[in-house]
Design a protein around this motif. Structure first.
Motif, short mmCIF file in Angstrom:
data_model
loop_
_atom_site.label_atom_id
_atom_site.label_comp_id
_atom_site.label_asym_id
_atom_site.label_seq_id
_atom_site.Cartn_x
_atom_site.Cartn_y
_atom_site.Cartn_z
N LYS A 72 -53.75 16.61 -36.67
CA LYS A 72 -55.21 16.21 -36.38
C LYS A 72 -53.85 14.69 -36.21
CE LYS A 72 -56.70 12.36 -39.95
NZ LYS A 72 -58.01 11.78 -39.63
N TYR A 73 -52.76 14.94 -36.37
CA TYR A 73 -51.27 13.47 -35.54
C TYR A 73 -50.65 14.07 -35.01
CZ TYR A 73 -53.78 10.83 -39.89
OH TYR A 73 -54.33 10.28 -40.54
N GLY A 74 -50.25 15.13 -34.74
CA GLY A 74 -49.35 16.07 -34.17
C GLY A 74 -48.08 17.00 -34.81
N ALA A 75 -47.70 17.39 -34.02
CA ALA A 75 -46.28 18.42 -34.50
C ALA A 75 -44.89 16.79 -35.11
CB ALA A 75 -45.44 19.30 -33.86
N ARG A 76 -45.07 15.62 -34.54
CA ARG A 76 -43.72 15.24 -34.45
C ARG A 76 -43.98 14.67 -36.20
NH1 ARG A 76 -42.30 9.42 -34.45
NH2 ARG A 76 -44.43 9.94 -32.71
N ALA B 125 -42.75 15.81 -40.74
CA ALA B 125 -41.70 14.53 -41.62
C ALA B 125 -42.71 14.20 -42.23
CB ALA B 125 -41.74 12.78 -40.48
N VAL B 126 -44.18 15.19 -43.11
CA VAL B 126 -43.99 14.23 -44.22
C VAL B 126 -44.10 15.66 -45.11
CG1 VAL B 126 -46.34 14.97 -45.46
CG2 VAL B 126 -47.16 13.69 -43.17
N THR B 127 -43.61 14.93 -46.79
CA THR B 127 -43.48 15.58 -47.60
C THR B 127 -44.47 16.08 -48.20
OG1 THR B 127 -41.46 14.40 -48.05
CG2 THR B 127 -42.02 15.06 -49.55
N ILE B 128 -44.10 18.10 -48.42
CA ILE B 128 -45.45 18.13 -49.25
C ILE B 128 -44.25 18.95 -50.44
CG2 ILE B 128 -47.12 20.31 -48.78
CD1 ILE B 128 -47.10 20.15 -46.10
#
Ligand code: PGA
Length: 256
Positions: A201-205, A209-212
Motif C-alpha cells: 500500500k505505501y511502498g518499501a521505505r 520503518a513501521v514497528t511490528i
C-alpha cells in the motif's frame, strides 16, 4: 528486530489490573531496575484511572504512558467513554486499538478500529493496532487473508505521512493469556506478512520503518528468541508486564 530501520518497542498491557497506588509503586520499582534504554522504547498501557499517577511517575523515567482504548468521536453522549483529546491532554503518548478482548467482549470491528486509528492520529497519539487470528482460522489456513483484511481496513484513509506514528501488534488470539506462545517462526512469518501488506500500500521505505510487535504469552524466557526475528520489533506483553522483575527482564532482552 532491525535496529537500522525501526525502533524496538516493549509495551506492557496491564488490562484491568492495578490501582493508582499500585501504579505509582510499580513505576518506581521499574525506574530503579531499568536505566536508560539505548535500544528500545518502553511503554505501559494502564487503565484510564491510573493515567495521572503513571504520567506523574514516568516524568523522569524513560517510560511512555499509553491507554488501552478510546472512543472515535470527539465528544458527545457516549456514557462511560473517553476521547483521544482527553488522553492526549493528560500526557498519554500511545493507545492500544482493537485489542482482541475489545473485539470479542465489546463488539469492536475492523471499521471502528479504522475510525479510532484516524482519531488517535488526529489527536497526536500513536495507535498500537492489534491484529490476530483465532485458532480456527489458523487451522483453516486463512491466517494470511484474515490478517491482511484487518491491516488494510485499519489503515483505510491513513495518509503515508502518518505511517511513522503507527505501531502494529500481531497477537494470535490462541496465544493470549494461555501460556501458549507462537513459535518464533510463526511470529516472524505473520509480522513479515503485515509488513508486506503495508509495503503493497505505501511502498518499501515506509513499510520498513513501521514497528511490528508480537504479543501472546511473551515472557522473560521466550522474549530473546522472538525478538531475534528481524520482523519482530518488540512485544505487547500482558501477564508478564504486571511484575517488575518479569517486565524488566523482557526490556533487558530487547537491549541485548
Ligand atoms: P498475554 O497478553 O501476554 O497475557 O498473553 C498479551 C495481550 O493481550 O496483549
Amino acid at each position: 528486530m532491525n535496529r537500522k530501520y525501526r525502533k524496538t518497542i516493549i509495551a506492557g498491557n496491564w488490562k484491568m489490573n492495578k490501582t493508582p497506588a499500585q501504579t505509582k509503586k510499580m513505576f518506581e520499582e521499574l525506574k530503579a531496575k531499568v536505566g536508560k534504554q539505548k535500544w528500545c522504547d518502553v511503554v505501559l498501557c494502564v487503565p484510564f484511572v491510573d493515567i495521572p499517577a503513571a504520567c506523574k511517575a514516568s516524568r523522569d523515567a524513560k517510560i511512555a504512558v499509553a491507554a488501552q482504548n478510546m472512543h472515535f468521536e470527539e465528544s458527545g453522549a457516549y456514557t462511560g467513554e473517553v476521547s483521544a483529546e482527553m488522553l492526549s491532554e493528560l500526557g498519554v503518548k500511545y493507545v492500544i486499538i482493537g485489542h482482541s478482548e475489545r473485539r470479542e467482549y465489546y463488539g469492536e470491528t475492523d471499521k471502528t478500529v479504522n475510525l479510532k486509528v484516524k482519531k488517535a492520529l488526529e489527536a497526536g497519539l500513536r495507535p498500537i493496532i492489534c491484529v490476530g487470528e483465532t485458532l480456527e482460522q489458523r487451522e483453516f489456513d486463512v491466517t494470511a487473508e484474515h490478517i491482511a483484511m484487518q491491516v488494510k481496513i485499519a489503515l483505510n484513509d491513513v495518509p503515508a505521512e502518518k505511517m511513522r506514528k503507527i505501531v502494529f501488534a500481531y497477537e494470535p488470539i490462541w496465544a493470549i493469556g494461555t501460556g501458549k506462545t507462537a513459535t518464533a517462526e510463526q511470529a516472524a512469518e505473520v509480522c513479515g506478512h503485515i509488513r508486506a501488506v503495508i509495503r503493497a500500500k505505501y511502498g518499501a521505505r515506509i513499510a520498513r520503518a513501521v514497528t511490528i510487535q508480537y504479543g501472546g504469552s511473551m515472557n522473560a524466557k521466550n522474549a530473546s528468541e522472538l525478538l531475534a526475528q528481524s520482523d519482530v520489533d518488540g512485544g505487547l506483553i500482558g501477564g508478564a508486564s504486571l511484575k517488575t522483575e518479569d517486565f524488566a527482564a523482557i526490556i533487558n532482552a530487547a537491549n541485548q
